[in-house]
Enzyme design. Structure first.
Site, PDB file in Angstrom:
ATOM      1  N   ASP A   1       1.411 -14.481   5.123  1.00  0.00           N
ATOM      2  CA  ASP A   1       1.955 -13.134   4.510  1.00  0.00           C
ATOM      3  C   ASP A   1       3.904 -13.006   3.792  1.00  0.00           C
ATOM      4  O   ASP A   1       4.101 -14.592   3.946  1.00  0.00           O
ATOM      5  CB  ASP A   1       1.872 -11.643   5.422  1.00  0.00           C
ATOM      6  CG  ASP A   1       2.651  -9.865   4.565  1.00  0.00           C
ATOM      7  OD1 ASP A   1       2.743 -10.311   3.052  1.00  0.00           O
ATOM      8  OD2 ASP A   1       2.114  -9.506   5.348  1.00  0.00           O
TER       9      ASP A   1
HETATM   10  C1  BGC Z   1       2.853  -6.977   2.710  1.00  0.00           C
HETATM   11  C2  BGC Z   1       1.822  -7.418   2.472  1.00  0.00           C
HETATM   12  C3  BGC Z   1       1.925  -7.851   0.480  1.00  0.00           C
HETATM   13  C4  BGC Z   1       3.504  -8.999   0.672  1.00  0.00           C
HETATM   14  C5  BGC Z   1       3.671  -9.355  -0.938  1.00  0.00           C
HETATM   15  C6  BGC Z   1       4.127  -7.484   1.957  1.00  0.00           C
HETATM   16  O1  BGC Z   1       5.760  -7.244   2.737  1.00  0.00           O
HETATM   17  O2  BGC Z   1       3.131  -6.896   3.865  1.00  0.00           O
HETATM   18  O3  BGC Z   1       0.792  -6.635   2.609  1.00  0.00           O
HETATM   19  O4  BGC Z   1       0.283  -8.152   0.036  1.00  0.00           O
HETATM   20  O5  BGC Z   1       3.961  -7.870   0.942  1.00  0.00           O
HETATM   21  O6  BGC Z   1       3.368  -8.351  -1.611  1.00  0.00           O
END
Ligand code: BGC
Length: 756
Positions: free
Chosen positions: A296
């Site tokens: 993530d």
């Molecule tokens: C979130 C993810 C997301 C990623 C990219 C993160 O803060 O937890 O679910 O896909 O950001 O935007």
């Protein structure tokens, strides 16, 4: 140097290296062209293929106005692409700029490897569909498959190849804001929706220009954060992990998911993003997953703040050796993997294996054959906000609405016979909800707009905000009262704004905020017939005037067509047909609250509360509105539950039948639900578990027979040795309108036949 944490796991240095090699050596069959490419790449270029960065050169579209490409960012990204330092970019859209970036990759970088363009397409791009939680209320995975397909068609038209969705975390604590992004509290329902969404995003062929690569997330246990607090740690038994949190991932993989995102949280002290037991032993070795794992957003760098890695270099190493292939947003793999390999801390074979997985993915997406797939400006111009996509958004929104109560059959309202006061901050607010990065509020239909085009005489509609979502409005209550006094019916549009739910929006009290409640109480005191239209991204504990409203519709945040869809239901164009995918508690303090909890040794008995029983002093144990609950504009009766046998042979099938009758005067859809419970087992079983449902259309007076087939497979669970088992014994079964009611019967699962 072998990492101390891997050594602490009880393995020798040699065994750790062997493990790393094993995980790296044999995941995918060799492809000669890809092998040749890997052979020719430098360590830096390999690390580049494992580096995904936010596209800051193409900022988001705000209020529908595309902003110009940010030149300095574009130049910086261009340098990185030319040097082979990027596998792809995320959260930038637009085909013209996308083509420019892709051209740099395939014409100006040494190995001409195409970029992957990713984005958070959670519930639509420009045309926004209901929140995933709302859509789960339809109890129609097939509908979610269709909306995911439509979202993929818009997203690939603006140049995306890959979405960071579906979120398949099972969310059993309504304080956690990300409840909104998944399919609720039930693992089985979550698994159905996970698979449907993967199929929808990806479509029949990954190489097709409208196929959007899915990325089930967040692996794993993110929904179990302590206290429902975002990013908090997780303590989870292996059994709960496997019984509750893995099934949706399994279903998503079986449906063809080829990427998975690791979670921010730790489990039992080991962050998921550095958790080799999860990412390699469980996901790859045990579950047979062959695809790519991405971290993530900066989750690898966060291993330092977690207190797991001493510094960023160690963080990169731990995440990579645990099984992360792609580092998102931190740049740590690019920065540290080359030297980690030269210093012998990361095996080259493992690096090659990750690069191989990424290149194979790009190949499967057809990018080597056509790097400009999904980058067609002409298609972009003709594919957005199509009438058919909006019609689907309206259909999905209608089918997601759940009616919790309807006293005195106040609903449906007549379009002409009354003056309506629409009161509350949700009346004029757009309902795109969180995780709609590219949605265009001005193309959405608010509740006010939906009502205005529906009522016979728009002059009979009065609209007053009355309060903001989280703060009072000067003079708001007085204005609301003035309108309400003139009205025959009040529609209170209250609840959570889009900003109050989603990532990093944990709440300690899952209630309608106090300023809105003050408004509701004042209006309610007038005694007018009142409908509550509840805007929310999670289950809420309803109190006072909100609970007392004659009718309550859970209208979630329903996307671009919200206002039309709510009006369709309010005025009876359609009967509500949604059912709750999350239990609505009586009080926030009951959270985490989920219907499929295990029994206590001292269950509270019906009747007056007694001491020394599993209960709270101040609140009953029940949900205010149980999982699966939802009313229609008719009445539906469940009758004549019969079982084909009361003794299910080990390899046999049992069929349970019930007769469902529409006893009212309107055509409706009923969701008949099958629950089971094993009375005694080596691991105690939940008081009820959903094992099936049928959504059936019933004309007035019509009776239909619903049948559920049950085999041993439906009765299994994760045993003490962490493998799936089924055990002979007595089972309760219900065919029911929700998790708290229904017709019941019992049957025995007989033991396996003994060998002669
Ligand atoms: C979130 C993810 C997301 C990623 C990219 C993160 O803060 O937890 O679910 O896909 O950001 O935007």
């Amino acid at each position: 140097m072998i990492d101390r944490r891997l050594l602490l796991s009880g393995l020798s240095a040699a065994a750790v290296l062997a493990l790393a090699r094993r995980a790296g050596a044999a995941p995918v069959a060799a492809d000669p062209a890809i092998e040749a490419l890997i052979g020719a790449m430098s360590l830096e270029e390999k690390a580049g293929q494992l580096t995904l960065m936010p596209d800051l050169s193409r900022p988001r579209v705000d209020a529908g106005v595309p902003q110009p490409v940010v030149r300095a960012e574009f130049d910086r990204i261009a340098r990185e692409i030319r040097a082979g330092g990027l596998t792809g970019l995320f959260n930038g859209v637009g085909t013209e700029a996308g083509r420019r970036l892709q051209r740099l990759a395939v014409e100006e970088s040494r190995h001409r490897i195409p970029l992957l363009f990713a984005g958070d397409i959670i519930h639509g791009l420009r045309t926004v569909f209901p929140l995933p939680l709302a859509e789960a209320a339809s109890f129609e995975p097939e509908l979610a498959q269709r909306t995911a397909r439509a979202a993929a068609e818009e997203a690939t038209a603006v140049g995306l190849h890959w979405t960071f969705a579906p979120m398949v975390d099972v969310a059993r604590d309504q304080r956690w804001g990300r409840v909104v992004e998944g399919a609720g509290e039930d693992p089985w329902l979550c698994a159905l929706f996970a698979a449907a969404r993967v199929r929808g995003f990806q479509g029949p062929s990954l190489a097709a220009p409208d196929s959007l690569l899915a990325c089930p997330k967040h692996f794993v246990g993110y929904g179990a954060v302590t206290g429902g607090m975002e990013y908090a740690s997780v303590d989870l038994s292996d059994q709960a992990l496997r019984d509750i949190h893995l099934p949706p991932f399994r279903a998503a993989i079986d449906a063809g998911a080829l990427t998975i995102m690791s979670a921010f949280n730790d489990i039992n002290g080991v962050p998921s993003t550095a958790n080799r037991r999860l990412l390699t032993d469980l996901l790859r070795a045990e579950m047979g997953y062959r695809g790519v794992v991405t971290s993530d957003y900066t989750a690898d760098a966060e291993l330092v703040a977690h207190g797991y890695a001493a510094d960023e270099r160690e963080a990169a190493k731990l995440a990579f050796l645990a099984g992360v292939d792609i580092s998102m947003a931190s740049g740590l793999f690019r920065e540290h993997l080359p030297s980690l390999v030269t210093d012998g801390e990361v095996p080259l074979a493992a690096l090659d294996a990750s690069v191989r997985r990424v290149l194979q993915l790009k190949k499967a997406m057809g990018l080597f054959d056509d790097p400009y797939r999904s980058l067609d400006p002409e298609r972009e111009r003709r594919s957005i906000h199509l009438p058919a996509t909006h019609a689907l958004a309206r259909e999905a929104a209608r089918r997601s609405i759940v009616m919790l109560k309807n006293e005195g059959a106040l609903l449906p309202l007549s379009k002409s016979a009354q003056r309506i006061a629409l009161i509350g901050p949700a009346g004029r607010a757009h309902a795109l909800g969180p995780h709609s990065l590219y949605g265009e509020p001005q193309k959405g239909v608010t509740l006010e707009q939906g009502l205005r085009v529906s009522v016979a005489d728009p002059g009979t509609l009065m609209v007053v905000r009355g309060s903001d979502f989280e703060a009072p409005l000067e003079g708001g209550i007085e204005a609301a009262l003035a309108s309400a006094r003139l009205a025959d019916v009040v529609v209170l549009a209250l609840g959570e704004s889009g900003e109050m739910t989603g990532e990093s929006q944990s709440r300690t009290e899952v209630v309608i905020p106090a300023p809105q409640m003050a408004l509701a109480e004042a209006v309610s005191a007038l005694g007018k017939p009142t409908v509550l239209a509840l805007n929310t991204g999670r289950a809420l504990a309803l109190h006072g005037a909100a609970l007392k409203a004659d009718a309550i519709l859970v209208t979630w945040l329903l996307g671009s067509e919200a206002g039309h869809a709510i009006a369709d239901v309010l005025f009876g164009e359609v009967s509500p047909s949604g059912r709750l995918p999350v239990s609505f508690p009586i009080e926030s303090g009951q959270e985490p609250y989920f219907y499929d909890h295990r029994p206590t040794g001292r269950p509270q008995e019906p009747g007056a509360p007694r001491e020394y029983k599993g209960r709270y002093r101040d609140t009953p144990n029940e949900a205010r509105f149980p999982f699966g609950h939802g009313l229609t504009y008719s009445t539906v009766a469940y009758g004549r539950l019969t079982l084909s046998t009361t003794t299910l042979a080990w390899n046999g099938t049992l069929t349970a039948h019930a007769r469902i009758t529409n006893t009212g005067a309107r055509a409706v859809e009923e969701v008949a639900q099958l629950y089971i419970h094993q009375r005694a087992a080596t691991v105690t079983r939940p008081v009820r578990e959903l094992k099936g449902f049928r959504k059936i259309a019933l004309a007035p007076g019509e009776t239909k027979d619903v049948a559920f087939e049950i085999t041993r497979k439906d009765l299994g669970f994760i045993g003490l040795d962490l493998t799936p088992v089924a055990e002979p014994g007595t089972f309760d079964l219900w065919i029911a309108p929700n998790a708290a009611e229904g017709l019941s019967a019992t049957f025995e699962l007989l033991d396996a036949p003994k060998r002669a």
